[in-house]
Design a protein around this motif. Structure first.
Motif, mmCIF file in Angstrom:
data_model
loop_
_atom_site.group_PDB
_atom_site.id
_atom_site.type_symbol
_atom_site.label_atom_id
_atom_site.label_comp_id
_atom_site.label_asym_id
_atom_site.label_seq_id
_atom_site.Cartn_x
_atom_site.Cartn_y
_atom_site.Cartn_z
ATOM 1 N N HIS A 120 0.816 -1.221 0.000
ATOM 2 C CA HIS A 120 0.000 0.000 0.000
ATOM 3 C C HIS A 120 0.851 1.273 0.000
ATOM 4 C CE1 HIS A 120 0.896 -1.146 4.113
ATOM 5 N NE2 HIS A 120 0.710 0.109 4.477
ATOM 6 N N LEU A 121 2.136 1.148 0.288
ATOM 7 C CA LEU A 121 3.030 2.304 0.279
ATOM 8 C C LEU A 121 3.834 2.414 -1.014
ATOM 9 C CD1 LEU A 121 4.475 2.125 3.915
ATOM 10 C CD2 LEU A 121 2.641 3.604 3.065
ATOM 11 N N MET A 122 3.576 1.517 -1.963
ATOM 12 C CA MET A 122 4.377 1.478 -3.190
ATOM 13 C C MET A 122 3.562 1.936 -4.392
ATOM 14 S SD MET A 122 6.393 -2.102 -2.639
ATOM 15 C CE MET A 122 7.355 -1.907 -4.139
ATOM 16 N N ALA A 123 4.170 2.790 -5.190
ATOM 17 C CA ALA A 123 3.552 3.223 -6.448
ATOM 18 C C ALA A 123 3.706 2.106 -7.477
ATOM 19 C CB ALA A 123 4.239 4.491 -6.949
ATOM 20 N N PRO A 124 2.825 2.056 -8.459
ATOM 21 C CA PRO A 124 3.002 1.079 -9.534
ATOM 22 C C PRO A 124 4.373 1.262 -10.189
ATOM 23 C CG PRO A 124 0.852 2.131 -9.691
ATOM 24 C CD PRO A 124 1.625 2.872 -8.640
ATOM 25 N N GLY A 125 5.064 0.163 -10.420
ATOM 26 C CA GLY A 125 6.380 0.217 -11.046
ATOM 27 C C GLY A 125 7.513 0.559 -10.098
ATOM 28 N N CYS A 126 7.223 0.664 -8.801
ATOM 29 C CA CYS A 126 8.253 0.982 -7.810
ATOM 30 C C CYS A 126 9.363 -0.064 -7.861
ATOM 31 C CB CYS A 126 7.644 1.013 -6.416
ATOM 32 S SG CYS A 126 8.831 1.354 -5.097
ATOM 33 N N ARG A 127 10.590 0.394 -7.676
ATOM 34 C CA ARG A 127 11.752 -0.494 -7.674
ATOM 35 C C ARG A 127 12.592 -0.178 -6.445
ATOM 36 N NH1 ARG A 127 16.819 -0.302 -11.322
ATOM 37 N NH2 ARG A 127 17.689 -2.347 -10.909
ATOM 38 N N VAL A 128 13.006 -1.226 -5.715
ATOM 39 C CA VAL A 128 13.802 -1.065 -4.506
ATOM 40 C C VAL A 128 15.009 -1.990 -4.617
ATOM 41 C CG1 VAL A 128 13.848 -1.283 -2.004
ATOM 42 C CG2 VAL A 128 11.765 -0.499 -3.137
ATOM 43 N N VAL A 129 16.208 -1.387 -4.751
ATOM 44 C CA VAL A 129 17.456 -2.144 -4.862
ATOM 45 C C VAL A 129 18.452 -1.530 -3.884
ATOM 46 C CG1 VAL A 129 19.331 -2.897 -6.371
ATOM 47 C CG2 VAL A 129 17.006 -2.661 -7.297
ATOM 48 N N LEU A 130 18.709 -2.264 -2.804
ATOM 49 C CA LEU A 130 19.560 -1.769 -1.719
ATOM 50 C C LEU A 130 20.353 -2.940 -1.151
ATOM 51 C CD1 LEU A 130 16.767 0.249 0.116
ATOM 52 C CD2 LEU A 130 18.579 1.233 -1.299
ATOM 53 N N ASP A 131 21.250 -2.647 -0.224
ATOM 54 C CA ASP A 131 21.853 -3.755 0.508
ATOM 55 C C ASP A 131 20.957 -4.052 1.712
ATOM 56 O OD1 ASP A 131 22.663 -2.253 2.822
ATOM 57 O OD2 ASP A 131 24.607 -1.818 1.937
ATOM 58 N N GLU A 132 21.290 -5.085 2.443
ATOM 59 C CA GLU A 132 20.422 -5.555 3.526
ATOM 60 C C GLU A 132 20.199 -4.496 4.605
ATOM 61 O OE1 GLU A 132 19.990 -9.469 6.395
ATOM 62 O OE2 GLU A 132 21.959 -8.991 5.549
ATOM 63 N N GLN A 133 21.251 -3.834 5.022
ATOM 64 C CA GLN A 133 21.091 -2.824 6.068
ATOM 65 C C GLN A 133 20.316 -1.615 5.559
ATOM 66 O OE1 GLN A 133 24.643 -1.435 7.962
ATOM 67 N NE2 GLN A 133 23.512 -0.440 9.594
ATOM 68 N N GLN A 134 20.576 -1.199 4.335
ATOM 69 C CA GLN A 134 19.823 -0.083 3.767
ATOM 70 C C GLN A 134 18.331 -0.404 3.741
ATOM 71 O OE1 GLN A 134 22.090 -0.016 0.071
ATOM 72 N NE2 GLN A 134 22.502 2.164 0.409
ATOM 73 N N PHE A 135 17.990 -1.635 3.404
ATOM 74 C CA PHE A 135 16.590 -2.033 3.339
ATOM 75 C C PHE A 135 15.939 -1.938 4.719
ATOM 76 C CE2 PHE A 135 13.210 -5.372 3.075
ATOM 77 C CZ PHE A 135 12.376 -4.675 2.214
ATOM 78 N N GLU A 136 16.653 -2.324 5.762
ATOM 79 C CA GLU A 136 16.109 -2.216 7.116
ATOM 80 C C GLU A 136 15.875 -0.756 7.493
ATOM 81 O OE1 GLU A 136 14.977 -4.753 8.933
ATOM 82 O OE2 GLU A 136 15.521 -6.012 7.225
ATOM 83 N N VAL A 137 16.782 0.120 7.102
ATOM 84 C CA VAL A 137 16.617 1.554 7.364
ATOM 85 C C VAL A 137 15.414 2.089 6.591
ATOM 86 C CG1 VAL A 137 17.682 3.833 7.048
ATOM 87 C CG2 VAL A 137 19.030 1.940 7.989
ATOM 88 N N LEU A 138 15.287 1.718 5.329
ATOM 89 C CA LEU A 138 14.125 2.137 4.529
ATOM 90 C C LEU A 138 12.829 1.714 5.222
ATOM 91 C CD1 LEU A 138 12.682 3.167 1.919
ATOM 92 C CD2 LEU A 138 13.030 0.857 1.010
ATOM 93 N N LYS A 139 12.749 0.487 5.658
ATOM 94 C CA LYS A 139 11.531 -0.001 6.322
ATOM 95 C C LYS A 139 11.227 0.805 7.579
ATOM 96 C CE LYS A 139 12.438 -4.312 6.873
ATOM 97 N NZ LYS A 139 12.390 -5.762 7.164
ATOM 98 N N ALA A 140 12.251 1.161 8.344
ATOM 99 C CA ALA A 140 12.035 1.943 9.560
ATOM 100 C C ALA A 140 11.440 3.310 9.231
ATOM 101 C CB ALA A 140 13.346 2.087 10.333
ATOM 102 N N TYR A 141 11.994 3.974 8.217
ATOM 103 C CA TYR A 141 11.442 5.275 7.814
ATOM 104 C C TYR A 141 10.019 5.122 7.283
ATOM 105 C CZ TYR A 141 15.628 8.149 8.470
ATOM 106 O OH TYR A 141 16.670 8.856 9.017
ATOM 107 N N LEU A 142 9.767 4.094 6.498
ATOM 108 C CA LEU A 142 8.417 3.875 5.971
ATOM 109 C C LEU A 142 7.413 3.626 7.089
ATOM 110 C CD1 LEU A 142 9.046 1.736 2.752
ATOM 111 C CD2 LEU A 142 8.535 4.187 2.909
ATOM 112 N N ASN A 143 7.824 2.940 8.143
ATOM 113 C CA ASN A 143 6.929 2.741 9.287
ATOM 114 C C ASN A 143 6.538 4.073 9.915
ATOM 115 O OD1 ASN A 143 6.689 -0.043 9.167
ATOM 116 N ND2 ASN A 143 8.460 -0.395 10.470
#
Length: 140
Positions: A25-48
């Motif tokens: 529900h937080l992603m636009a159509p065609g959204c792309r997320v390419v990060l390393d593992e720690q970056q992804f955890e940080v992204l999730k924290a901000y999205l929360n």
């Protein structure tokens, strides 16, 4: 901490499908997320934190990509869209800018290249952003 020290097998990973599962529900159509593992955890924290602002913000992540693994390019791509109140928009924009500056990217527009914020510091960073934006709107 330097983000490049935390790559899975020395590379970034396409987390698009994972994020679709966790927060579609937080992603636009065609959204792309390419990060390393720690970056992804940080992204999730901000999205929360962004999600906690409310459904009426109409926030959608359009892209969050670290291009360090690309042969012909470097840098990053981060974009989003939101359409809430002016206060909500300013709050989300400030959060996303803070995240972008602290996600370990390497590019001329990043103040501390390669720096990734610690997960335990994000809540405090968000509280500071909320206080600053609330003061701007006389809400403190």
């Amino acid at each position: 901490m330097i983000a490049n020290d935390n790559k899975i097998n020395g590379r970034t990973v396409d987390y698009t499908k994972t994020l679709e599962f966790l927060a579609h529900h937080l992603m636009a159509p065609g959204c792309r997320v390419v990060l390393d593992e720690q970056q992804f955890e940080v992204l999730k924290a901000y999205l929360n934190h962004i999600e906690s602002i409310g459904d009426d913000t109409n926030f959608q992540l359009e892209m969050c990509v670290d291009y360090r693994d690309s042969e012909n390019t470097g840098g990053y791509g981060v974009s989003w869209d939101n359409d809430g109140s002016r206060y909500q928009d300013d709050l989300i924009d400030a959060m996303m800018v803070d995240m972008t500056q602290n996600l370990g990217f390497r590019a001329g527009s990043i103040f501390r290249e390669g720096h990734i914020t610690n997960l335990e510091d994000i809540d405090g960073r968000i509280e500071e952003i909320k206080a600053r934006i609330s003061a701007k709107y006389g809400l403190s």
